[in-house]
Design an enzyme around this catalytic site. Structure first.
Site, PDB file in Angstrom:
ATOM      1  N   ASP A   7     -12.168  61.686  29.967  1.00 24.88           N
ATOM      2  CA  ASP A   7     -12.105  60.258  30.238  1.00 24.88           C
ATOM      3  C   ASP A   7     -11.092  60.099  31.379  1.00 24.88           C
ATOM      4  OD1 ASP A   7     -12.232  57.416  29.813  1.00 24.88           O
ATOM      5  OD2 ASP A   7     -10.331  57.572  28.726  1.00 24.88           O
ATOM      6  N   ASP A   9      -9.225  56.620  32.496  1.00 22.64           N
ATOM      7  CA  ASP A   9      -8.149  55.650  32.256  1.00 22.64           C
ATOM      8  C   ASP A   9      -7.391  55.997  30.974  1.00 22.64           C
ATOM      9  OD1 ASP A   9      -8.872  53.962  34.479  1.00 22.64           O
ATOM     10  OD2 ASP A   9     -10.589  53.289  33.297  1.00 22.64           O
ATOM     11  N   GLY A  44     -11.803  51.847  26.766  1.00 17.61           N
ATOM     12  CA  GLY A  44     -13.011  52.679  26.782  1.00 17.61           C
ATOM     13  C   GLY A  44     -14.301  51.920  26.990  1.00 17.61           C
ATOM     14  N   ILE A  45     -14.324  50.644  26.627  1.00 18.31           N
ATOM     15  CA  ILE A  45     -15.592  49.917  26.734  1.00 18.31           C
ATOM     16  C   ILE A  45     -15.724  49.286  28.132  1.00 18.31           C
ATOM     17  CG2 ILE A  45     -15.726  49.510  24.254  1.00 18.31           C
ATOM     18  CD1 ILE A  45     -14.840  46.631  24.747  1.00 18.31           C
ATOM     19  N   ARG A  47     -16.819  46.642  31.361  1.00 15.33           N
ATOM     20  CA  ARG A  47     -16.304  45.330  31.778  1.00 15.33           C
ATOM     21  C   ARG A  47     -16.966  44.191  30.993  1.00 15.33           C
ATOM     22  NH1 ARG A  47     -16.687  44.957  38.136  1.00 15.33           N
ATOM     23  NH2 ARG A  47     -15.971  47.113  37.950  1.00 15.33           N
ATOM     24  N   SER A 116     -15.615  53.384  33.893  1.00 13.67           N
ATOM     25  CA  SER A 116     -15.157  52.556  35.014  1.00 13.67           C
ATOM     26  C   SER A 116     -15.940  52.779  36.302  1.00 13.67           C
ATOM     27  CB  SER A 116     -13.678  52.837  35.294  1.00 13.67           C
ATOM     28  OG  SER A 116     -13.289  52.149  36.458  1.00 13.67           O
ATOM     29  N   ARG A 117     -16.391  51.665  36.870  1.00 10.86           N
ATOM     30  CA  ARG A 117     -17.074  51.747  38.172  1.00 10.86           C
ATOM     31  C   ARG A 117     -16.066  51.990  39.298  1.00 10.86           C
ATOM     32  NH1 ARG A 117     -20.582  46.619  36.659  1.00 10.86           N
ATOM     33  NH2 ARG A 117     -19.547  46.975  34.679  1.00 10.86           N
ATOM     34  N   ASN A 118     -14.782  51.898  38.985  1.00 10.82           N
ATOM     35  CA  ASN A 118     -13.748  52.204  39.974  1.00 10.82           C
ATOM     36  C   ASN A 118     -13.356  53.677  39.955  1.00 10.82           C
ATOM     37  OD1 ASN A 118     -12.921  49.485  41.120  1.00 10.82           O
ATOM     38  ND2 ASN A 118     -12.745  49.053  38.938  1.00 10.82           N
ATOM     39  N   ASP A 170      -8.631  58.593  25.174  1.00  7.33           N
ATOM     40  CA  ASP A 170      -7.502  57.850  24.608  1.00  7.33           C
ATOM     41  C   ASP A 170      -7.971  56.645  23.799  1.00  7.33           C
ATOM     42  OD1 ASP A 170      -8.413  56.393  26.847  1.00  7.33           O
ATOM     43  OD2 ASP A 170      -6.498  55.336  26.962  1.00  7.33           O
TER      44      ASP A 170
HETATM   45  C1  BG6 Z   1     -12.689  52.191  31.008  1.00  7.35           C
HETATM   46  C2  BG6 Z   1     -11.451  51.465  30.559  1.00  7.35           C
HETATM   47  O1  BG6 Z   1     -12.351  53.467  31.438  1.00  7.35           O
HETATM   48  O2  BG6 Z   1     -13.333  51.498  32.056  1.00  7.35           O
HETATM   49  C3  BG6 Z   1     -11.781  50.030  30.188  1.00  7.35           C
HETATM   50  O3  BG6 Z   1     -10.894  52.134  29.430  1.00  7.35           O
HETATM   51  C4  BG6 Z   1     -12.501  49.358  31.361  1.00  7.35           C
HETATM   52  O4  BG6 Z   1     -10.593  49.346  29.881  1.00  7.35           O
HETATM   53  C5  BG6 Z   1     -13.735  50.169  31.717  1.00  7.35           C
HETATM   54  O5  BG6 Z   1     -12.887  48.040  30.997  1.00  7.35           O
HETATM   55  C6  BG6 Z   1     -14.536  49.560  32.879  1.00  7.35           C
HETATM   56  O6  BG6 Z   1     -13.795  49.650  34.044  1.00  7.35           O
HETATM   57  P1  BG6 Z   1     -14.176  48.935  35.415  1.00  7.35           P
HETATM   58  O7  BG6 Z   1     -13.187  49.540  36.373  1.00  7.35           O
HETATM   59  O8  BG6 Z   1     -15.598  49.304  35.746  1.00  7.35           O
HETATM   60  O9  BG6 Z   1     -13.998  47.483  35.200  1.00  7.35           O
HETATM   61 MG    MG Z   2      -9.540  55.698  28.465  1.00  7.36          MG
END
Ligand code: BG6
Ligand code: MG
Length: 226
Positions: A7, A9, A44-45, A47, A116-118, A170
Protein backbone atom coordinates in the site's frame (compact mmCIF):
# COMPACT_ATOMS: atom_id res chain seq x y z
CA UNK A 1 7.23 -15.61 -0.79
CA UNK A 2 7.79 -14.45 -4.37
CA UNK A 3 6.28 -10.95 -4.20
CA UNK A 4 5.54 -8.18 -1.75
CA UNK A 5 2.67 -5.83 -2.58
CA UNK A 6 2.72 -2.43 -0.91
CA UNK A 7 0.00 0.00 0.00
CA UNK A 8 1.26 3.59 -0.37
CA UNK A 9 -0.40 6.07 2.00
CA UNK A 10 0.71 5.27 5.56
CA UNK A 11 3.11 2.48 4.53
CA UNK A 12 5.66 3.96 2.12
CA UNK A 13 5.13 7.59 3.12
CA UNK A 14 3.05 9.48 5.65
CA UNK A 15 0.50 10.86 3.20
CA UNK A 16 -2.28 9.23 5.27
CA UNK A 17 -1.89 12.29 7.51
CA UNK A 18 -2.31 14.64 4.52
CA UNK A 19 -5.46 12.80 3.38
CA UNK A 20 -6.83 13.33 6.90
CA UNK A 21 -5.96 17.04 6.96
CA UNK A 22 -7.44 17.58 3.48
CA UNK A 23 -10.69 15.79 4.34
CA UNK A 24 -10.93 17.62 7.70
CA UNK A 25 -10.53 20.98 5.96
CA UNK A 26 -13.00 20.10 3.18
CA UNK A 27 -15.58 18.62 5.56
CA UNK A 28 -15.48 21.77 7.71
CA UNK A 29 -16.42 23.81 4.64
CA UNK A 30 -19.69 21.84 4.44
CA UNK A 31 -20.27 21.99 8.20
CA UNK A 32 -19.05 18.51 9.13
CA UNK A 33 -16.47 17.81 11.87
CA UNK A 34 -14.25 14.74 11.63
CA UNK A 35 -11.56 13.57 14.05
CA UNK A 36 -8.66 11.13 13.93
CA UNK A 37 -10.70 8.29 15.32
CA UNK A 38 -13.35 8.66 12.57
CA UNK A 39 -10.52 9.01 10.03
CA UNK A 40 -9.43 5.40 10.72
CA UNK A 41 -12.54 4.39 8.75
CA UNK A 42 -11.44 6.46 5.74
CA UNK A 43 -8.01 4.89 5.43
CA UNK A 44 -7.56 2.75 2.35
CA UNK A 45 -10.90 3.46 0.74
CA UNK A 46 -11.24 5.57 -2.41
CA UNK A 47 -12.27 9.22 -2.73
CA UNK A 48 -15.95 8.56 -3.50
CA UNK A 49 -16.36 6.04 -0.66
CA UNK A 50 -14.62 8.49 1.72
CA UNK A 51 -17.00 11.33 0.88
CA UNK A 52 -20.03 9.06 1.29
CA UNK A 53 -18.84 8.00 4.76
CA UNK A 54 -18.20 11.64 5.76
CA UNK A 55 -21.68 12.70 4.59
CA UNK A 56 -23.32 9.86 6.52
CA UNK A 57 -21.21 10.76 9.60
CA UNK A 58 -22.38 14.39 9.32
CA UNK A 59 -26.03 13.46 8.80
CA UNK A 60 -25.83 14.87 5.27
CA UNK A 61 -26.34 11.71 3.18
CA UNK A 62 -28.54 12.65 0.22
CA UNK A 63 -28.02 16.39 0.81
CA UNK A 64 -25.76 16.95 -2.20
CA UNK A 65 -26.36 16.36 -5.91
CA UNK A 66 -23.78 14.37 -7.87
CA UNK A 67 -22.25 17.55 -9.37
CA UNK A 68 -21.85 19.07 -5.88
CA UNK A 69 -20.20 15.89 -4.63
CA UNK A 70 -17.78 16.05 -7.56
CA UNK A 71 -16.97 19.64 -6.61
CA UNK A 72 -16.34 18.70 -2.95
CA UNK A 73 -14.00 15.89 -4.07
CA UNK A 74 -12.23 18.27 -6.48
CA UNK A 75 -11.63 20.72 -3.62
CA UNK A 76 -10.35 17.97 -1.33
CA UNK A 77 -7.97 16.72 -3.99
CA UNK A 78 -6.75 20.24 -4.77
CA UNK A 79 -5.97 20.83 -1.10
CA UNK A 80 -4.33 17.39 -0.83
CA UNK A 81 -2.19 18.08 -3.90
CA UNK A 82 -0.92 21.28 -2.27
CA UNK A 83 0.09 19.28 0.81
CA UNK A 84 2.03 16.69 -1.22
CA UNK A 85 3.72 18.99 -3.70
CA UNK A 86 6.92 19.27 -1.66
CA UNK A 87 7.42 15.54 -1.04
CA UNK A 88 11.00 14.39 -1.57
CA UNK A 89 12.92 11.12 -1.02
CA UNK A 90 13.34 12.27 2.62
CA UNK A 91 9.62 11.59 3.07
CA UNK A 92 9.98 7.84 2.68
CA UNK A 93 8.96 6.29 6.00
CA UNK A 94 11.83 4.82 8.08
CA UNK A 95 13.12 1.44 6.87
CA UNK A 96 11.31 1.45 3.52
CA UNK A 97 14.27 2.06 1.23
CA UNK A 98 16.33 -0.59 3.08
CA UNK A 99 13.41 -3.02 2.71
CA UNK A 100 13.23 -2.34 -1.04
CA UNK A 101 16.97 -3.12 -1.32
CA UNK A 102 16.61 -6.32 0.73
CA UNK A 103 13.70 -7.55 -1.41
CA UNK A 104 15.66 -6.84 -4.57
CA UNK A 105 18.64 -8.79 -3.15
CA UNK A 106 16.28 -11.73 -2.44
CA UNK A 107 14.79 -11.55 -5.99
CA UNK A 108 11.33 -10.81 -4.60
CA UNK A 109 9.11 -8.75 -6.92
CA UNK A 110 7.48 -5.54 -5.72
CA UNK A 111 4.12 -4.05 -6.74
CA UNK A 112 1.96 -1.16 -5.61
CA UNK A 113 -1.72 -1.58 -4.70
CA UNK A 114 -2.84 1.91 -3.71
CA UNK A 115 -6.39 3.25 -4.02
CA UNK A 116 -4.94 6.69 -4.72
CA UNK A 117 -5.05 8.23 -8.17
CA UNK A 118 -2.19 10.45 -6.96
CA UNK A 119 0.07 7.42 -6.40
CA UNK A 120 2.25 7.66 -9.56
CA UNK A 121 3.04 11.35 -8.86
CA UNK A 122 3.91 10.51 -5.26
CA UNK A 123 6.21 7.61 -6.25
CA UNK A 124 7.99 9.98 -8.66
CA UNK A 125 8.51 12.62 -5.97
CA UNK A 126 9.77 10.01 -3.51
CA UNK A 127 12.19 8.78 -6.19
CA UNK A 128 11.08 5.15 -5.90
CA UNK A 129 9.09 4.54 -9.11
CA UNK A 130 11.82 2.22 -10.46
CA UNK A 131 11.56 -0.09 -7.44
CA UNK A 132 8.16 -1.33 -8.67
CA UNK A 133 7.68 -4.02 -11.28
CA UNK A 134 3.94 -3.34 -11.23
CA UNK A 135 1.71 -0.42 -10.26
CA UNK A 136 -2.06 -1.00 -10.27
CA UNK A 137 -4.19 1.76 -11.80
CA UNK A 138 -7.05 2.15 -9.28
CA UNK A 139 -9.19 3.98 -11.86
CA UNK A 140 -9.37 0.74 -13.89
CA UNK A 141 -10.86 -1.32 -11.03
CA UNK A 142 -14.51 -2.20 -10.51
CA UNK A 143 -14.25 -2.45 -6.71
CA UNK A 144 -12.28 -0.64 -4.01
CA UNK A 145 -10.74 -2.11 -0.84
CA UNK A 146 -11.93 -4.17 1.11
CA UNK A 147 -12.63 -6.02 -2.15
CA UNK A 148 -9.55 -8.12 -3.06
CA UNK A 149 -9.51 -6.93 -6.70
CA UNK A 150 -6.62 -4.47 -6.30
CA UNK A 151 -4.32 -7.06 -4.68
CA UNK A 152 -5.27 -9.80 -7.17
CA UNK A 153 -4.57 -7.33 -10.01
CA UNK A 154 -1.15 -6.51 -8.51
CA UNK A 155 -0.28 -10.23 -8.28
CA UNK A 156 -1.41 -10.73 -11.90
CA UNK A 157 0.76 -7.80 -13.06
CA UNK A 158 3.76 -9.54 -11.49
CA UNK A 159 2.72 -12.99 -12.76
CA UNK A 160 2.87 -14.39 -9.20
CA UNK A 161 0.06 -16.53 -7.68
CA UNK A 162 -1.70 -14.84 -4.70
CA UNK A 163 -0.61 -17.71 -2.44
CA UNK A 164 3.03 -16.61 -2.98
CA UNK A 165 2.36 -12.95 -2.12
CA UNK A 166 2.73 -10.92 1.06
CA UNK A 167 1.07 -7.50 1.23
CA UNK A 168 1.58 -4.57 3.59
CA UNK A 169 -1.21 -2.21 4.71
CA UNK A 170 -2.00 0.39 7.38
CA UNK A 171 -5.79 0.27 6.95
CA UNK A 172 -8.49 -2.07 8.17
CA UNK A 173 -10.11 -2.15 4.70
CA UNK A 174 -6.71 -3.02 3.21
CA UNK A 175 -6.05 -5.92 5.58
CA UNK A 176 -9.52 -7.30 4.79
CA UNK A 177 -8.75 -7.00 1.05
CA UNK A 178 -5.41 -8.84 1.44
CA UNK A 179 -7.00 -11.67 3.40
CA UNK A 180 -9.83 -12.02 0.84
CA UNK A 181 -7.13 -12.23 -1.85
CA UNK A 182 -5.60 -15.22 -0.02
CA UNK A 183 -2.32 -13.47 0.79
CA UNK A 184 -0.09 -13.05 3.85
CA UNK A 185 -1.22 -9.78 5.48
CA UNK A 186 1.21 -7.47 7.24
CA UNK A 187 -0.30 -4.56 9.18
CA UNK A 188 1.48 -1.33 10.10
CA UNK A 189 -0.19 0.29 13.10
CA UNK A 190 -1.99 -0.88 16.20
CA UNK A 191 -3.72 -4.19 16.83
CA UNK A 192 -7.19 -2.76 17.41
CA UNK A 193 -7.58 -1.33 13.91
CA UNK A 194 -5.68 -4.11 12.10
CA UNK A 195 -7.50 -7.18 13.34
CA UNK A 196 -7.05 -10.07 10.93
CA UNK A 197 -3.46 -9.28 9.93
CA UNK A 198 -1.04 -12.24 10.06
CA UNK A 199 1.77 -10.01 11.33
CA UNK A 200 1.59 -6.53 12.88
CA UNK A 201 4.40 -4.00 13.31
CA UNK A 202 3.97 -0.65 15.01
CA UNK A 203 6.46 1.21 12.84
CA UNK A 204 7.81 0.79 9.33
CA UNK A 205 11.40 0.53 10.57
CA UNK A 206 10.46 -2.91 11.96
CA UNK A 207 9.70 -4.07 8.38
CA UNK A 208 12.86 -6.03 7.55
CA UNK A 209 13.12 -8.94 5.13
CA UNK A 210 14.13 -11.11 8.10
CA UNK A 211 10.93 -10.31 10.02
CA UNK A 212 8.71 -10.74 6.94
CA UNK A 213 10.36 -14.05 6.13
CA UNK A 214 9.99 -15.36 9.70
CA UNK A 215 6.32 -14.38 9.67
CA UNK A 216 5.91 -15.95 6.23
CA UNK A 217 7.41 -19.28 7.43
CA UNK A 218 5.02 -19.35 10.41
CA UNK A 219 2.09 -18.46 8.15
CA UNK A 220 2.96 -21.28 5.73
CA UNK A 221 3.17 -23.80 8.59
CA UNK A 222 -0.29 -22.78 9.83
CA UNK A 223 -1.68 -22.80 6.28
CA UNK A 224 -0.34 -26.27 5.64
CA UNK A 225 -1.59 -27.49 9.05
CA UNK A 226 1.91 -28.39 10.30
C1 BG6 B 1 -5.80 5.69 -0.19
C2 BG6 B 1 -5.90 6.47 1.09
O1 BG6 B 1 -4.50 5.22 -0.35
O2 BG6 B 1 -6.15 6.49 -1.30
C3 BG6 B 1 -7.28 7.08 1.23
O3 BG6 B 1 -5.65 5.60 2.19
C4 BG6 B 1 -7.60 7.91 -0.02
O4 BG6 B 1 -7.31 7.89 2.38
C5 BG6 B 1 -7.47 7.02 -1.25
O5 BG6 B 1 -8.92 8.42 0.06
C6 BG6 B 1 -7.79 7.76 -2.56
O6 BG6 B 1 -6.81 8.70 -2.80
P1 BG6 B 1 -6.89 9.82 -3.93
O7 BG6 B 1 -5.50 10.41 -3.89
O8 BG6 B 1 -7.19 9.14 -5.23
O9 BG6 B 1 -7.95 10.76 -3.52
MG1 MG C 1 -2.82 3.20 3.51
Amino acid sequence: MKAVIFDLDGVITDTAEYHYLAWKHTAEQIGIEIDRSFNERLKGINREQSLDKILIHGGAAGKFQEAEKQEIMRRKNQYYQQLIQNLTPHDLLPGISVLFAELKREHISIALASSSRNAPAILQRLGVMDEFQGVVDPAALAHGKPDPEIFLTAAALLGVPPSECAAIEDAEAGIAAIKSAGMFAVGVGDETSLRGADLIVHNTNELTFELLNEGWQRYCCIREGK
